[in-house]
Scaffold this motif. Structure first.
Motif, PDB file in Angstrom:
ATOM      1  N   GLU A 176       0.831  -1.210   0.000  1.00  0.00           N
ATOM      2  CA  GLU A 176       0.000   0.000   0.000  1.00  0.00           C
ATOM      3  C   GLU A 176       0.864   1.257   0.000  1.00  0.00           C
ATOM      4  OE1 GLU A 176      -2.547  -0.346   3.357  1.00  0.00           O
ATOM      5  OE2 GLU A 176      -3.814  -1.919   2.489  1.00  0.00           O
ATOM      6  N   ALA A 177       1.954   1.225   0.791  1.00  0.00           N
ATOM      7  CA  ALA A 177       2.847   2.382   0.847  1.00  0.00           C
ATOM      8  C   ALA A 177       3.511   2.626  -0.511  1.00  0.00           C
ATOM      9  CB  ALA A 177       3.919   2.171   1.923  1.00  0.00           C
ATOM     10  N   LEU A 178       3.885   1.548  -1.192  1.00  0.00           N
ATOM     11  CA  LEU A 178       4.495   1.688  -2.512  1.00  0.00           C
ATOM     12  C   LEU A 178       3.503   2.267  -3.514  1.00  0.00           C
ATOM     13  CD1 LEU A 178       6.747   1.300  -4.541  1.00  0.00           C
ATOM     14  CD2 LEU A 178       6.056  -1.110  -4.770  1.00  0.00           C
ATOM     15  N   ALA A 179       2.263   1.794  -3.467  1.00  0.00           N
ATOM     16  CA  ALA A 179       1.240   2.320  -4.377  1.00  0.00           C
ATOM     17  C   ALA A 179       1.035   3.813  -4.144  1.00  0.00           C
ATOM     18  CB  ALA A 179      -0.072   1.563  -4.189  1.00  0.00           C
ATOM     19  N   GLU A 180       1.028   4.225  -2.874  1.00  0.00           N
ATOM     20  CA  GLU A 180       0.868   5.644  -2.567  1.00  0.00           C
ATOM     21  C   GLU A 180       2.063   6.449  -3.058  1.00  0.00           C
ATOM     22  OE1 GLU A 180       0.227   5.890   1.602  1.00  0.00           O
ATOM     23  OE2 GLU A 180      -1.783   4.992   1.548  1.00  0.00           O
ATOM     24  N   ALA A 181       3.275   5.904  -2.878  1.00  0.00           N
ATOM     25  CA  ALA A 181       4.484   6.602  -3.325  1.00  0.00           C
ATOM     26  C   ALA A 181       4.512   6.730  -4.847  1.00  0.00           C
ATOM     27  CB  ALA A 181       5.728   5.866  -2.837  1.00  0.00           C
ATOM     28  N   GLN A 182       4.086   5.673  -5.533  1.00  0.00           N
ATOM     29  CA  GLN A 182       4.054   5.726  -6.994  1.00  0.00           C
ATOM     30  C   GLN A 182       3.031   6.734  -7.478  1.00  0.00           C
ATOM     31  OE1 GLN A 182       3.366   1.535  -7.649  1.00  0.00           O
ATOM     32  NE2 GLN A 182       5.501   1.158  -8.217  1.00  0.00           N
ATOM     33  N   SER A 183       1.891   6.799  -6.807  1.00  0.00           N
ATOM     34  CA  SER A 183       0.870   7.782  -7.174  1.00  0.00           C
ATOM     35  C   SER A 183       1.386   9.200  -6.950  1.00  0.00           C
ATOM     36  CB  SER A 183      -0.398   7.547  -6.348  1.00  0.00           C
ATOM     37  OG  SER A 183      -1.368   8.532  -6.620  1.00  0.00           O
ATOM     38  N   ALA A 184       2.076   9.410  -5.834  1.00  0.00           N
ATOM     39  CA  ALA A 184       2.627  10.735  -5.542  1.00  0.00           C
ATOM     40  C   ALA A 184       3.694  11.110  -6.567  1.00  0.00           C
ATOM     41  CB  ALA A 184       3.214  10.758  -4.137  1.00  0.00           C
ATOM     42  N   PHE A 185       4.492  10.132  -6.996  1.00  0.00           N
ATOM     43  CA  PHE A 185       5.523  10.400  -8.001  1.00  0.00           C
ATOM     44  C   PHE A 185       4.896  10.754  -9.346  1.00  0.00           C
ATOM     45  CE2 PHE A 185       8.424   8.552 -11.305  1.00  0.00           C
ATOM     46  CZ  PHE A 185       9.343   9.582 -11.273  1.00  0.00           C
TER      47      PHE A 185
ATOM     48  N   ALA B  97      10.191   2.959  -0.750  1.00  0.00           N
ATOM     49  CA  ALA B  97       9.039   2.076  -0.574  1.00  0.00           C
ATOM     50  C   ALA B  97       9.283   0.722  -1.228  1.00  0.00           C
ATOM     51  CB  ALA B  97       7.781   2.729  -1.157  1.00  0.00           C
ATOM     52  N   GLU B  98       9.956   0.723  -2.376  1.00  0.00           N
ATOM     53  CA  GLU B  98      10.302  -0.544  -3.034  1.00  0.00           C
ATOM     54  C   GLU B  98      11.256  -1.367  -2.168  1.00  0.00           C
ATOM     55  OE1 GLU B  98       9.937   0.718  -7.760  1.00  0.00           O
ATOM     56  OE2 GLU B  98      11.855   0.884  -6.723  1.00  0.00           O
ATOM     57  N   GLN B  99      12.187  -0.699  -1.523  1.00  0.00           N
ATOM     58  CA  GLN B  99      13.132  -1.400  -0.654  1.00  0.00           C
ATOM     59  C   GLN B  99      12.417  -1.994   0.560  1.00  0.00           C
ATOM     60  OE1 GLN B  99      16.733   0.718   0.182  1.00  0.00           O
ATOM     61  NE2 GLN B  99      17.174  -0.444   2.033  1.00  0.00           N
TER      62      GLN B  99
ATOM     63  N   PRO C  22      17.220  -8.488  -5.328  1.00  0.00           N
ATOM     64  CA  PRO C  22      18.140  -7.355  -5.160  1.00  0.00           C
ATOM     65  C   PRO C  22      17.375  -6.094  -4.800  1.00  0.00           C
ATOM     66  CG  PRO C  22      17.858  -7.910  -7.488  1.00  0.00           C
ATOM     67  CD  PRO C  22      17.198  -8.998  -6.703  1.00  0.00           C
ATOM     68  N   LEU C  23      17.926  -5.318  -3.885  1.00  0.00           N
ATOM     69  CA  LEU C  23      17.248  -4.109  -3.458  1.00  0.00           C
ATOM     70  C   LEU C  23      17.294  -3.077  -4.575  1.00  0.00           C
ATOM     71  CD1 LEU C  23      18.501  -3.806   0.218  1.00  0.00           C
ATOM     72  CD2 LEU C  23      16.346  -4.731  -0.623  1.00  0.00           C
ATOM     73  N   PRO C  24      16.203  -2.333  -4.770  1.00  0.00           N
ATOM     74  CA  PRO C  24      16.163  -1.351  -5.853  1.00  0.00           C
ATOM     75  C   PRO C  24      17.133  -0.208  -5.606  1.00  0.00           C
ATOM     76  CG  PRO C  24      14.240  -1.138  -4.442  1.00  0.00           C
ATOM     77  CD  PRO C  24      14.959  -2.373  -3.997  1.00  0.00           C
ATOM     78  N   THR C  25      17.619   0.363  -6.683  1.00  0.00           N
ATOM     79  CA  THR C  25      18.487   1.531  -6.601  1.00  0.00           C
ATOM     80  C   THR C  25      17.817   2.688  -7.337  1.00  0.00           C
ATOM     81  OG1 THR C  25      19.659   0.827  -8.590  1.00  0.00           O
ATOM     82  CG2 THR C  25      20.586   0.157  -6.475  1.00  0.00           C
ATOM     83  N   ALA C  26      18.150   3.883  -6.931  1.00  0.00           N
ATOM     84  CA  ALA C  26      17.509   5.070  -7.494  1.00  0.00           C
ATOM     85  C   ALA C  26      18.052   5.362  -8.888  1.00  0.00           C
ATOM     86  CB  ALA C  26      17.751   6.268  -6.584  1.00  0.00           C
ATOM     87  N   ALA C  27      17.182   5.348  -9.886  1.00  0.00           N
ATOM     88  CA  ALA C  27      17.552   5.764 -11.233  1.00  0.00           C
ATOM     89  C   ALA C  27      17.296   7.259 -11.344  1.00  0.00           C
ATOM     90  CB  ALA C  27      16.722   5.010 -12.275  1.00  0.00           C
ATOM     91  N   PRO C  28      18.213   8.013 -11.942  1.00  0.00           N
ATOM     92  CA  PRO C  28      18.009   9.458 -12.007  1.00  0.00           C
ATOM     93  C   PRO C  28      16.803   9.825 -12.859  1.00  0.00           C
ATOM     94  CG  PRO C  28      19.853   8.781 -13.397  1.00  0.00           C
ATOM     95  CD  PRO C  28      19.440   7.579 -12.601  1.00  0.00           C
ATOM     96  N   LEU C  29      16.153  10.917 -12.498  1.00  0.00           N
ATOM     97  CA  LEU C  29      15.000  11.385 -13.261  1.00  0.00           C
ATOM     98  C   LEU C  29      15.419  11.789 -14.668  1.00  0.00           C
ATOM     99  CD1 LEU C  29      11.962  11.873 -12.784  1.00  0.00           C
ATOM    100  CD2 LEU C  29      12.518  14.261 -12.297  1.00  0.00           C
ATOM    101  N   ALA C  30      16.628  12.304 -14.802  1.00  0.00           N
ATOM    102  CA  ALA C  30      17.195  12.672 -16.102  1.00  0.00           C
ATOM    103  C   ALA C  30      18.701  12.465 -16.011  1.00  0.00           C
ATOM    104  CB  ALA C  30      16.872  14.126 -16.436  1.00  0.00           C
ATOM    105  N   PRO C  31      19.381  12.246 -17.143  1.00  0.00           N
ATOM    106  CA  PRO C  31      20.834  12.038 -17.107  1.00  0.00           C
ATOM    107  C   PRO C  31      21.552  13.208 -16.436  1.00  0.00           C
ATOM    108  CG  PRO C  31      19.957  11.490 -19.278  1.00  0.00           C
ATOM    109  CD  PRO C  31      18.826  12.117 -18.502  1.00  0.00           C
TER     110      PRO C  31
END
Length: 391
Positions: A47-56, A122-124, A159-168
């Motif tokens: 549920e927390a991940l779904a909320e975070a994805q919606s906020a993103f 949240a994914e982690q 494997p734990l997720p890592t942050a992909a940049p929003l832009a290069p």
């Protein structure tokens, strides 16, 4: 024999058995509770991940909107600079109008990055909760718990997720650099500044900032129209090739990034001055020929690549339907005429040279195409079928 005494061992055995059964049931209860708790944690994490994805998603949409507003404000600012007789007051008023869109765009970018980091966190947490559930299910299965019949087999930890940049990072750095260059150019406008003396350098800073934001806008996933992406890439390809050629010839020391800015203009002016040409900061037939001649004189790879920037002009004009000749990197009178025709279509002075005003107008034309493509098609008005007269 006292039968009552003889029955004591039996009673003790029954009691011991009862205690053992109770302990066993208690163990099962603990195992079931552990699985239940782990399942509840997984559900909460989902549920927390779904909320975070919606906020993103919301933050990304707001970033795209605020970036679009800022790019439009920059374009209006460029229009002021290319007016026939802008005043210091015009430039300052337009600059004031940029302040809020700029602030909103940068705030939107920061909010989108923060929301993206929340999604990663949240994914982690979900991955950790799923691992804990697998461990609890495996433990329940080993203890013979009834829950073992529904327990999933233990899986290797994901494997734990890592942050992909929003832009290069290069795109973000270019925005920061263009923003700093623009602020420096803007700070140079005073009550004593003859605007006509600074038009090309100053306009190039505005165009560079606008194109840097366009690149960020595209890299952040805000663009959906393929034609606009291709056209913007064509302009970038021309500038990239030009910067590379100027760098090879020793006139350009900045980053070869496909975004025209003050350093690019200065390099063109230095090339023109060195070859006895009018110093305009724009590339025309004579300037392109001078650059090509210098690269050919250098020989080797420089000679092979000396036609790249002119070929990019040809490719861009071909893309928009103003050039049907070969894309061979040779600047001819016909290419000058094609560029002039395109400039007339864009509503800028038909100089036959690639200048900041032409690039800015081209970007606006691309934006108009995008808006037209996104607009709903008009619905035809229903017409009544004529009724034949009776009789």
């Amino acid at each position: 024999m006292d039968t009552r005494r003889a029955g004591i061992p039996g009673i003790l055995s029954i009691a011991a058995a009862s205690v053992a059964v109770g302990l066993a049931l208690a163990g099962c209860s603990d195992a079931v509770s552990a699985v239940d708790r782990a399942e509840a944690q997984v559900e909460a994490a989902e549920e927390a991940l779904a909320e975070a994805q919606s906020a993103f998603t919301t933050a990304s949409a707001e970033f795209c909107d605020s970036s679009s507003d800022y790019i439009a404000a920059l374009d209006r600012y460029g229009d002021v600079l290319t007016d026939t007789a802008p005043t210091v007051g015009d430039v300052r008023a337009a600059g004031t109008d940029l302040a809020r869109p700029r602030e909103d765009a940068f705030d939107g970018a920061e909010a989108a990055v923060d929301a993206q980091q929340d999604v990663v966190a949240a994914e982690q947490e979900l991955a950790e909760a799923q691992a804990a559930l697998a461990e609890a299910q495996a433990s329940a299965a080993a203890s013979g718990s009834p829950s073992a019949t529904t327990a999933a087999p233990e899986a290797a930890p994901a494997p734990l997720p890592t942050a992909a940049p929003l832009a290069p990072a290069a795109t973000v750095d270019r925005v920061k650099q263009a923003d700093a260059e623009f602020e420096a150019a803007q700070a140079g406008i005073t009550d004593q500044t003859p605007l006509a003396d600074a038009t090309e350098q100053f306009t190039s800073a505005v165009v560079a900032l606008e194109f840097a934001w366009l690149r960020l806008y595209a890299d952040a996933g805000c663009l959906t129209d393929e034609q606009r992406v291709q056209a913007e890439a064509a302009v970038s390809a021309y500038t990239f090739a030009l910067q590379q050629d100027l760098a090879t010839a020793g006139y350009y020391a900045g980053t070869v990034d496909g975004v025209s800015g003050p350093l690019t203009v200065q390099a063109i002016e230095d090339l023109q001055a060195a070859n006895g040409l009018p110093v305009t900061g724009t590339v025309d037939k004579a300037t392109a020929a001078a650059l090509q001649a210098e690269l050919v004189a250098l020989g080797g790879a420089a000679a092979q690549e000396s036609l790249a920037s002119t070929a990019a002009v040809q490719q861009t004009l071909k893309l928009v339907g103003f050039w049907d000749g070969p894309v061979d990197g040779v600047w001819t009178d016909a290419l000058t005429e094609a560029l002039q025709a395109f400039q007339v279509e864009l509503g800028v002075e038909p100089t036959g040279a690639v200048d900041a005003a032409t690039i800015a107008a081209f970007e606006q034309a691309i934006s108009d195409l995008q808006d037209a493509a996104a607009a709903p098609e008009p619905t035809a008005e229903p017409t009544e079928t004529p009724t034949a007269p009776a009789g």
